[in-house]
Write an enzyme that holds these catalytic residues in place. Structure first.
Site, PDB file in Angstrom:
ATOM      1  N   TYR A 226      -9.337 -13.703 -37.691  1.00 10.35           N
ATOM      2  CA  TYR A 226      -7.970 -13.210 -37.601  1.00 10.35           C
ATOM      3  C   TYR A 226      -6.967 -14.342 -37.798  1.00 10.35           C
ATOM      4  O   TYR A 226      -5.782 -14.087 -38.024  1.00 10.35           O
ATOM      5  CB  TYR A 226      -7.710 -12.548 -36.245  1.00 10.35           C
ATOM      6  CG  TYR A 226      -8.539 -11.324 -35.951  1.00 10.35           C
ATOM      7  CD1 TYR A 226      -9.372 -10.761 -36.911  1.00 10.35           C
ATOM      8  CD2 TYR A 226      -8.492 -10.728 -34.699  1.00 10.35           C
ATOM      9  CE1 TYR A 226     -10.135  -9.645 -36.627  1.00 10.35           C
ATOM     10  CE2 TYR A 226      -9.234  -9.605 -34.403  1.00 10.35           C
ATOM     11  CZ  TYR A 226     -10.064  -9.070 -35.362  1.00 10.35           C
ATOM     12  OH  TYR A 226     -10.824  -7.963 -35.066  1.00 10.35           O
TER      13      TYR A 226
ATOM     14  N   HIS B 281     -19.339 -11.343 -35.639  1.00 14.95           N
ATOM     15  CA  HIS B 281     -18.347 -10.470 -36.244  1.00 14.95           C
ATOM     16  C   HIS B 281     -18.922  -9.517 -37.284  1.00 14.95           C
ATOM     17  O   HIS B 281     -18.487  -8.362 -37.399  1.00 14.95           O
ATOM     18  CB  HIS B 281     -17.237 -11.311 -36.892  1.00 14.95           C
ATOM     19  CG  HIS B 281     -15.960 -10.575 -37.085  1.00 14.95           C
ATOM     20  ND1 HIS B 281     -14.739 -11.202 -37.144  1.00 14.95           N
ATOM     21  CD2 HIS B 281     -15.683  -9.258 -37.229  1.00 14.95           C
ATOM     22  CE1 HIS B 281     -13.782 -10.307 -37.326  1.00 14.95           C
ATOM     23  NE2 HIS B 281     -14.330  -9.118 -37.385  1.00 14.95           N
TER      24      HIS B 281
END
Length: 279
Positions: free
Chosen positions: A48, A101
């Protein structure tokens, strides 16, 4: 804020702020706003590119008891100090939950890295994000420590049955991304949500989030709007009836807003990002 107990007895808030797609300045402010109105959990990730900003928002709010979540990106699964570098960017000495992730690259090496960090006390719980089918089963077959949480797409149009049929018997909790269906106006505007919103004096989104909570899900709606952040947390003083829950359940049409194939997943293993170069 309500909490749920993970399969290792760690208590985790059932609602937090997601920071996906937030620029650093947006993330810092949203984290501060969320913590100021009672949130106890923040979700971020290496990819992110806002971990430093999340850390700043937490420190600005002066909170020392935030349940903090991040995720390792596939390109760092083989880096021995990947967890420590994440902690340094966030400015903390441990994470409450850390995910792999994506099911890409050398994910078993990545999982061993999380197990090592777990034993050292650097992370309190282990999670998988987006794992499914054979790759999910490989982790379950070969891991030493079973995961505590899976982060996966889930909303009234899609209930993530294919992963939860495997993981629920192990006590693994479902943490939902896209809990509002990626903002799909058709989903949010379903007649059942309009009717229940009027009955309970809530918004349609609040009804959907309440459905998630009563299903036993953990949700991380993301917003940079202070009023929406406040509204998303204002879902704990009412309850849907069993009949209303079943009516919402019936909306399940297995519609997904993101579907990864093996080629797309493996492309993540070559997506180089300079995580140190965050604002």
């Amino acid at each position: 804020m309500e909490k749920t107990k993970l399969n290792n007895d760690v208590e985790m808030p059932v609602l937090g702020l997601g920071t996906f797609l937030m620029l650093p300045a947006q993330a810092e402010k949203a984290v501060y706003d969320a913590l100021e109105c009672g949130y106890e959990m923040i979700d971020t990730a290496n990819a992110y590119m806002n971990e430093k900003a999340v850390g700043r928002g937490i420190r600005k709010a002066g909170k020392n008891d935030v349940f903090l979540v991040s995720k390792l990106w596939p390109t760092v699964y083989e880096e021995e100090d990947a967890v420590e570098k994440t902690l340094a960017r966030l400015g903390v000495d441990h994470l409450d939950l850390m995910f792999l992730h994506q099911p890409a690259g050398n994910f078993m090496t990545g999982y061993r890295l999380l197990e090592k960090a777990y034993k050292k006390g650097l992370i309190k719980a282990i999670g998988l994000s987006n794992f499914h089918d054979k790759k999910l089963q490989k982790v379950l077959d070969e891991c030493e420590i079973k995961p505590q949480v899976i982060q996966y797409e889930c909303h009234p149009y899609y209930h993530a049955e294919e992963v939860m049929d495997v993981l629920a018997p192990l006590g693994v909790k479902l943490m939902c991304w896209y809990p509002l269906g990626h903002g799909d106006k058709m989903l949010i505007g379903e007649e059942v949500f309009k009717r229940l919103a009027e009955k309970y004096n809530k918004t349609n989104a609040q009804i959907i989030l309440r459905w998630h909570i009563q299903k036993g899900h953990i949700v991380i709606p993301g917003s940079t709007n202070p009023e929406h952040i406040r509204q998303n947390a204002d879902i704990f003083e009412f309850a849907l009836t069993d009949e209303e829950m079943k009516e919402i359940d019936a909306l399940n049409c297995h519609k997904r807003y993101y579907t990864a194939d093996n080629e797309k997943e493996e492309s993540y293993a070559s997506m180089i990002l300079d995580f140190a170069d965050q604002e």
